[in-house]
Motif scaffolding. Structure first.
Motif, PDB file in Angstrom:
ATOM      1  N   THR A 114       7.517  -4.595  -1.689  1.00 25.08           N
ATOM      2  CA  THR A 114       7.742  -3.395  -2.501  1.00 25.08           C
ATOM      3  C   THR A 114       8.976  -2.609  -2.074  1.00 25.08           C
ATOM      4  O   THR A 114       9.135  -1.455  -2.461  1.00 25.08           O
ATOM      5  CB  THR A 114       6.509  -2.466  -2.454  1.00 25.08           C
ATOM      6  OG1 THR A 114       6.295  -2.058  -1.096  1.00 25.08           O
ATOM      7  CG2 THR A 114       5.273  -3.157  -3.002  1.00 25.08           C
ATOM      8  N   ASN A 153       2.749   4.265  -1.636  1.00 25.03           N
ATOM      9  CA  ASN A 153       2.361   4.968  -2.858  1.00 25.03           C
ATOM     10  C   ASN A 153       3.272   6.171  -3.083  1.00 25.03           C
ATOM     11  O   ASN A 153       4.135   6.454  -2.251  1.00 25.03           O
ATOM     12  CB  ASN A 153       0.883   5.382  -2.758  1.00 25.03           C
ATOM     13  CG  ASN A 153       0.632   6.310  -1.591  1.00 25.03           C
ATOM     14  OD1 ASN A 153       1.248   7.354  -1.471  1.00 25.03           O
ATOM     15  ND2 ASN A 153      -0.282   5.927  -0.696  1.00 25.03           N
ATOM     16  N   PRO A 154       3.101   6.863  -4.192  1.00 28.04           N
ATOM     17  CA  PRO A 154       3.976   8.017  -4.480  1.00 28.04           C
ATOM     18  C   PRO A 154       4.011   9.075  -3.380  1.00 28.04           C
ATOM     19  O   PRO A 154       5.048   9.712  -3.180  1.00 28.04           O
ATOM     20  CB  PRO A 154       3.407   8.578  -5.783  1.00 28.04           C
ATOM     21  CG  PRO A 154       2.858   7.360  -6.476  1.00 28.04           C
ATOM     22  CD  PRO A 154       2.245   6.544  -5.356  1.00 28.04           C
ATOM     23  N   ASP A 155       2.916   9.258  -2.655  1.00 26.73           N
ATOM     24  CA  ASP A 155       2.948  10.214  -1.544  1.00 26.73           C
ATOM     25  C   ASP A 155       3.923   9.760  -0.453  1.00 26.73           C
ATOM     26  O   ASP A 155       4.657  10.571   0.106  1.00 26.73           O
ATOM     27  CB  ASP A 155       1.556  10.411  -0.942  1.00 26.73           C
ATOM     28  CG  ASP A 155       0.613  11.149  -1.879  1.00 26.73           C
ATOM     29  OD1 ASP A 155       1.092  11.904  -2.755  1.00 26.73           O
ATOM     30  OD2 ASP A 155      -0.614  10.969  -1.743  1.00 26.73           O
ATOM     31  N   ASP A 156       3.914   8.452  -0.162  1.00 26.63           N
ATOM     32  CA  ASP A 156       4.868   7.919   0.816  1.00 26.63           C
ATOM     33  C   ASP A 156       6.289   8.101   0.310  1.00 26.63           C
ATOM     34  O   ASP A 156       7.181   8.500   1.065  1.00 26.63           O
ATOM     35  CB  ASP A 156       4.610   6.426   1.060  1.00 26.63           C
ATOM     36  CG  ASP A 156       3.305   6.167   1.777  1.00 26.63           C
ATOM     37  OD1 ASP A 156       3.081   6.775   2.838  1.00 26.63           O
ATOM     38  OD2 ASP A 156       2.510   5.354   1.268  1.00 26.63           O
ATOM     39  N   THR A 190      10.381   1.358  -3.276  1.00 27.91           N
ATOM     40  CA  THR A 190      10.715   2.486  -2.408  1.00 27.91           C
ATOM     41  C   THR A 190      12.184   2.866  -2.576  1.00 27.91           C
ATOM     42  O   THR A 190      12.521   4.052  -2.649  1.00 27.91           O
ATOM     43  CB  THR A 190      10.390   2.156  -0.942  1.00 27.91           C
ATOM     44  OG1 THR A 190       8.992   1.851  -0.835  1.00 27.91           O
ATOM     45  CG2 THR A 190      10.717   3.314  -0.018  1.00 27.91           C
ATOM     46  N   ASN A 218       0.807  -1.220   0.000  1.00 31.63           N
ATOM     47  CA  ASN A 218       0.000   0.000   0.000  1.00 31.63           C
ATOM     48  C   ASN A 218       0.841   1.271   0.000  1.00 31.63           C
ATOM     49  O   ASN A 218       0.296   2.373   0.084  1.00 31.63           O
ATOM     50  CB  ASN A 218      -0.949   0.003   1.212  1.00 31.63           C
ATOM     51  CG  ASN A 218      -1.984  -1.076   1.110  1.00 31.63           C
ATOM     52  OD1 ASN A 218      -2.496  -1.365   0.033  1.00 31.63           O
ATOM     53  ND2 ASN A 218      -2.287  -1.722   2.227  1.00 31.63           N
TER      54      ASN A 218
END
Length: 157
Positions: free
Chosen positions: A93, A66-69, A97, A64
């Motif tokens: 993932t 995502n680009p914001d993280d 990252t 879960n």
């Protein structure tokens, strides 16, 4: 003390605990993961002349992320006042990252990277608390790798 390593928990099995019916569950909050990881950090610091600053980023499942993280983590790496940054992350993932941080720090202009310190990742198939599992071993190797990268002047992900 010697080198300073910023350590982020960004989810994954390494920080999970046995819940109902022995099913693994993510820590509810920072306190649960910190209770398990802090004694290991303190021992490693004492034995290796390093300072490890711990920060809980998220316990969400790595699928879960995502680009914001990724943008938030790039910001944290860019603003780290440390000799290295180390992440405990979910294995599903982790590579995404790591790539996002590499791309975010290296930027668009060749030869003009903002990355001046090593950034190291690890995950595990077992939680830190699992006797005989890989969690504690991988965490120790995370810090060993960060320390060796500092000593060798490596600035990459």
């Amino acid at each position: 003390m010697g080198q300073k390593i910023k350590f982020f928990y960004a989810g994954g099995t390494i920080g999970m605990r046995a819940g109902k019916d022995n099913c693994l569950t993510a820590p509810r909050d920072d306190r649960e993961f910190k209770a398990v990881v802090l004694p290991m950090i303190e021992q490693w610091q004492a034995e290796n002349d390093v300072i490890i600053d711990y920060e809980f980023y998220t316990a969400k499942d790595s699928t879960n992320m995502n680009p914001d993280d990724w943008q938030a983590l790039v910001y944290r790496v860019a603003n780290a006042q440390h000799d290295a940054v180390a992440f405990a992350h979910g294995t599903d993932t982790l590579v995404y990252t790591a790539a996002a941080i590499g791309f975010g720090m290296h930027g668009k202009t060749s030869g003009k990277s903002a990355l001046t310190i090593p950034v190291v990742f690890t995950g595990s198939q077992n939680p830190l608390s699992a006797f005989g599992g890989d969690g504690a071993f991988n965490l120790q190797n995370l810090f060993r790798t960060a320390k060796a990268a500092i000593e060798n002047g490596i600035a990459d992900v």
